[in-house]
Design a protein around this motif. Sequence first.
Motif, mmCIF file in Angstrom:
data_model
loop_
_atom_site.group_PDB
_atom_site.id
_atom_site.type_symbol
_atom_site.label_atom_id
_atom_site.label_comp_id
_atom_site.label_asym_id
_atom_site.label_seq_id
_atom_site.Cartn_x
_atom_site.Cartn_y
_atom_site.Cartn_z
ATOM 1 N N ALA A 136 0.876 -1.025 -0.016
ATOM 2 C CA ALA A 136 0.078 0.047 -0.155
ATOM 3 C C ALA A 136 0.811 1.346 -0.073
ATOM 4 O O ALA A 136 0.480 2.079 -0.635
ATOM 5 N N GLN A 137 1.751 1.215 0.822
ATOM 6 C CA GLN A 137 2.853 2.333 0.789
ATOM 7 C C GLN A 137 3.482 2.511 -0.566
ATOM 8 O O GLN A 137 3.500 3.727 -1.006
ATOM 9 N N ALA A 138 4.054 1.645 -1.184
ATOM 10 C CA ALA A 138 4.749 1.965 -2.628
ATOM 11 C C ALA A 138 3.788 2.348 -3.835
ATOM 12 O O ALA A 138 4.023 3.174 -4.062
ATOM 13 N N THR A 139 2.447 1.776 -3.669
ATOM 14 C CA THR A 139 1.522 2.275 -4.517
ATOM 15 C C THR A 139 1.257 3.700 -4.218
ATOM 16 O O THR A 139 1.028 4.488 -5.220
ATOM 17 N N THR A 140 1.039 3.872 -3.085
ATOM 18 C CA THR A 140 0.670 5.253 -2.619
ATOM 19 C C THR A 140 1.675 6.168 -3.250
ATOM 20 O O THR A 140 1.617 7.429 -3.567
ATOM 21 N N GLU A 141 2.992 6.003 -2.905
ATOM 22 C CA GLU A 141 4.341 6.852 -3.367
ATOM 23 C C GLU A 141 4.195 6.852 -4.920
ATOM 24 O O GLU A 141 4.626 7.881 -5.264
ATOM 25 N N ALA A 142 3.908 5.765 -5.531
ATOM 26 C CA ALA A 142 3.918 6.004 -6.935
ATOM 27 C C ALA A 142 2.980 6.685 -7.633
ATOM 28 O O ALA A 142 3.239 7.537 -8.611
ATOM 29 N N LEU A 143 1.775 6.572 -6.706
ATOM 30 C CA LEU A 143 0.697 7.760 -7.527
ATOM 31 C C LEU A 143 0.927 9.194 -7.207
ATOM 32 O O LEU A 143 0.685 9.979 -7.875
ATOM 33 N N ALA A 144 1.734 9.280 -6.099
ATOM 34 C CA ALA A 144 1.980 10.576 -5.705
ATOM 35 C C ALA A 144 3.125 11.058 -6.605
ATOM 36 O O ALA A 144 3.175 12.647 -7.007
ATOM 37 N N ALA A 145 4.024 10.281 -7.230
ATOM 38 C CA ALA A 145 4.958 10.643 -8.290
ATOM 39 C C ALA A 145 4.120 11.028 -9.695
ATOM 40 O O ALA A 145 4.636 11.877 -10.467
ATOM 41 N N VAL A 146 3.093 10.206 -10.053
ATOM 42 C CA VAL A 146 2.114 10.497 -11.152
ATOM 43 C C VAL A 146 1.250 11.804 -10.942
ATOM 44 O O VAL A 146 1.197 12.567 -12.006
#
Length: 286
Positions: free
Chosen positions: A153-163
């Motif tokens: 969940a953390q990695a996906t949240t961080e990836a979407l924050a980059a997008v």
Amino acid sequence: MPGSDSLFAGAVPDIYDRLLVPALFAPFAADLALRVAALEPYRVLELAAGTGAATRALAERLPAQARIVATDLNPGMLEVAARHGPDPRIHWQQADAMALPFEDRVFDAVICQFGVMFLPDKAQGLREVRRVLVPGGTLMFNVWDRLAVNDFAQATTEALAAVFPGDPPRFMARTPHGYSSLDKMYADVEAAGLADFAAAVVNHTGRMPSARDLAIGFCQGTPLRGEIEERAPGRLDEVTEAVVPMLRARFGPGRIEGRLRAIVASAVRHDDGPGHRAAPFLRGEG
């Protein structure tokens, strides 16, 4: 979009069930089912049953005469749950946990797998739980621990924050991982009139076939989908694919693994005055 955080509809239930349930929810469902089965209940109410991971795990451990009423706010989730096969002990029913359509004092146990955090008024929802429990009946629920200790969940949240750097989707932090405070849980349980609050940490390792499966599962099989579509109309697949290389960089190619951590809690209905309200404690488990 807090108002849509509880919406699991359209294509979401199928993707959720296919990709996220085996990797994230099934291990904790087995844990919760063992704890509830040890109480030897015969009349069980499940809230936020979703596609039935905990329902099926519990049914496997209860005797033939036991009955489970498995409810969820979203009919689409229950439709997917029912496809897993009939069990005469399970009754699937759409219901709002904030206003349960059941009489007082009818269930020996109430269980909720990763659903309490979705209640708009948690103390009120837990008061409804107390109302339908028999005296001496037990509430058993689990919630996700902090985002920082749940790798997928953390990695996906961080990836979407980059997008979306200007307006990152915050569903995961806001809701699924937004109810990890033991003090808050204890206060809500006490406000509902339940007693004997206890809690423990449960750790598992999540495993998925690939980073792409993880990206699809979270971006398209949870209410994150609505947040993405609001920010990038018609570009859901494009955004999902943009997340994949970032997740692959974090977890590697091929089959991936990540830490999962939840908190499992219990409380009891007592009718002999306020009852014993033990100080909240947190016990570590495997």
